[in-house]
Design a protein around this motif. Structure first.
Motif, PDB file in Angstrom:
ATOM      1  N   GLY A 172       0.821  -1.212   0.000  1.00 21.85           N
ATOM      2  CA  GLY A 172       0.000   0.000   0.000  1.00 21.85           C
ATOM      3  C   GLY A 172       0.850   1.255   0.000  1.00 21.85           C
ATOM      4  N   GLU A 173       1.941   1.240   0.759  1.00 20.67           N
ATOM      5  CA  GLU A 173       2.759   2.453   0.881  1.00 20.67           C
ATOM      6  C   GLU A 173       3.516   2.753  -0.414  1.00 20.67           C
ATOM      7  N   PHE A 174       4.005   1.717  -1.088  1.00 19.85           N
ATOM      8  CA  PHE A 174       4.658   1.959  -2.385  1.00 19.85           C
ATOM      9  C   PHE A 174       3.633   2.437  -3.422  1.00 19.85           C
ATOM     10  N   TRP A 207       7.511   4.367  15.822  1.00 24.39           N
ATOM     11  CA  TRP A 207       8.139   5.347  14.910  1.00 24.39           C
ATOM     12  C   TRP A 207       7.238   5.548  13.695  1.00 24.39           C
ATOM     13  N   HIS A 208       6.753   4.433  13.128  1.00 24.53           N
ATOM     14  CA  HIS A 208       5.895   4.524  11.951  1.00 24.53           C
ATOM     15  C   HIS A 208       4.629   5.328  12.289  1.00 24.53           C
ATOM     16  N   CYS A 209       4.010   4.967  13.414  1.00 22.54           N
ATOM     17  CA  CYS A 209       2.761   5.641  13.781  1.00 22.54           C
ATOM     18  C   CYS A 209       2.995   7.123  14.073  1.00 22.54           C
ATOM     19  N   GLN A 258       8.837   9.509   3.515  1.00 19.92           N
ATOM     20  CA  GLN A 258       8.473   8.814   4.756  1.00 19.92           C
ATOM     21  C   GLN A 258       7.822   7.463   4.447  1.00 19.92           C
ATOM     22  N   GLU A 259       6.862   7.450   3.504  1.00 20.72           N
ATOM     23  CA  GLU A 259       6.143   6.195   3.228  1.00 20.72           C
ATOM     24  C   GLU A 259       7.086   5.138   2.639  1.00 20.72           C
ATOM     25  N   ALA A 260       8.035   5.579   1.800  1.00 19.81           N
ATOM     26  CA  ALA A 260       8.979   4.612   1.217  1.00 19.81           C
ATOM     27  C   ALA A 260       9.840   3.990   2.325  1.00 19.81           C
ATOM     28  N   MET A 261      10.218   4.808   3.309  1.00 17.22           N
ATOM     29  CA  MET A 261      11.010   4.276   4.422  1.00 17.22           C
ATOM     30  C   MET A 261      10.174   3.322   5.286  1.00 17.22           C
ATOM     31  N   HIS A 262       8.884   3.659   5.509  1.00 16.47           N
ATOM     32  CA  HIS A 262       8.008   2.739   6.255  1.00 16.47           C
ATOM     33  C   HIS A 262       7.955   1.387   5.549  1.00 16.47           C
ATOM     34  N   ALA A 263       7.740   1.454   4.226  1.00 18.04           N
ATOM     35  CA  ALA A 263       7.585   0.211   3.458  1.00 18.04           C
ATOM     36  C   ALA A 263       8.843  -0.649   3.572  1.00 18.04           C
ATOM     37  N   GLU A 304       5.167   9.036  12.604  1.00 21.43           N
ATOM     38  CA  GLU A 304       5.241   9.733  11.303  1.00 21.43           C
ATOM     39  C   GLU A 304       3.871   9.794  10.629  1.00 21.43           C
ATOM     40  N   GLU A 305       3.039   8.774  10.860  1.00 22.33           N
ATOM     41  CA  GLU A 305       1.670   8.838  10.321  1.00 22.33           C
ATOM     42  C   GLU A 305       0.923  10.040  10.906  1.00 22.33           C
ATOM     43  N   ILE A 306       1.142  10.277  12.205  1.00 21.31           N
ATOM     44  CA  ILE A 306       0.503  11.438  12.847  1.00 21.31           C
ATOM     45  C   ILE A 306       1.121  12.728  12.313  1.00 21.31           C
TER      46      ILE A 306
HETATM   47 FE   FE2 Z   1       3.268   4.680   6.488  1.00 21.09          FE
END
Ligand code: FE2
Ligand code: FE2
Length: 303
Positions: free
Chosen positions: A50-52, A179-181, A80-85, A183-185
């Motif tokens: 989903g993030e990619f 950490w992920h959450c 940020q999303e690419a790093m989460h993925a 950055e989501e906030i």
């Molecule tokens: Fe994310």
């Protein structure tokens, strides 16, 4: 604080590099809670795809943005999303794979939804005329906004839930999730701002959210079942997403405080349908930044 008519993000978004060492993470990383462990480990399979997909859509949307601050927000969001993925991909192979859990067949099924199926650029191979393609892009950006509302509300739950710490849950997994959450906030306004900036309408938000809620729960349950069916602790059970046994187990783990109750989740989701909904009102940026300042994965990269 620097906001514009199009950007309501209260800060300049940061991109942070992180690394995790998965070697010592047990399969039941919440001690004594195999189901809750798998419910949260499921994120490592589902999220990267989903993030990619978010990143791909946002790269297509970038040339259409006419507000400089929003364009900056979107570029930081992509990073940020690419790093989460990548971090979740590491967890999928680094501890699920290391414990003998096969993840690829489930990942491939979910990927189909985004790359060939209903959410792809050319659903089931149908090529769209250019005029229609812009509408299709904006509709899917609205899906991203609906999803990002969920990630910020679940994000707040994850940042605030101390139940995992009380029972000695694995600190590496907890740090990845928090950490992920956080950055989501931090970036919770971007998807909603972008959707509105490109002409996304209020009425369509209902459609997007009402597609997302059942689709998410269904795919989520299937993914969790994919993991637990390979865990000897469950004695070979392979529950379907509609299995009453599965949802009873979920209910028990939620009652014990280890995962969000479904009723809570749906109630949170419905707030998005309000005319007055604003992501800025949803969670607390300072709380997210405070977590980032003490996250082991973030601070290790700062030297
Ligand atoms: Fe994310
Ligand atoms: Fe996000």
């Amino acid at each position: 604080m620097h906001t514009t008519a199009a950007s309501t993000s209260p800060t300049t978004l940061q991109s942070r590099k992180v690394q995790f060492d998965w070697a010592a993470v047990p399969l039941h990383w919440i001690p004594g809670q195999p189901l809750a462990s798998h419910v949260l480990s499921q994120l490592h399979m589902m999220l990267p795809i989903g993030e990619f997909w978010f990143c791909k859509l946002y790269n297509q949307a970038l040339p259409l943005i006419t507000d400089a601050k929003l364009a900056e927000d979107v570029k930081a969001f992509i990073k940020q999303e690419a790093m989460h993925a990548r971090a979740h991909q590491g967890a999928a192979t680094g501890y699920l794979g290391a414990h003998g859990i096969e993840t690829q067949s489930f990942i491939d099924r979910v990927r189909w939804l985004f790359e060939q199926g209903p959410l792809s650029d050319q659903p089931w191979g149908r090529v769209m005329p250019k005029w229609l393609y812009r509408h299709w892009l904006v509709f899917r950006l609205g899906m991203v906004a609906a999803i990002e509302h969920s990630t910020s509300s679940v994000g707040q739950y994850v940042l605030r839930n101390r139940r995992w710490d009380e029972v000695g849950a694995d600190p590496t997994v907890l740090d990845l999730l928090r950490w992920h959450c956080a950055e989501e906030i931090e970036h919770r306004c971007v998807a909603f701002d972008l959707y509105r900036h490109l002409g996304g309408r209020y009425g369509t938000r209902w459609l997007q959210k009402l597609i997302w809620i059942p689709a998410f729960l269904l795919v989520y349950a299937q993914g969790t079942s994919h993991i637990l069916s390979q865990d000897p602790a469950f004695g070979g059970r392979k529950p379907s997403a509609l299995s009453p046994w599965f949802w009873l187990q979920w209910h028990r783990a939620a009652k014990a405080g280890f995962i969000p109750p479904i009723g809570w989740f749906v109630k949170e989701e419905l707030r998005y349908l309000s005319w007055t909904y604003s992501p800025l009102e949803e969670a607390n940026t300072q709380e997210a930044l405070d977590y980032m300042a003490k996250s082991a994965a973030v601070t290790a990269q700062l030297g």
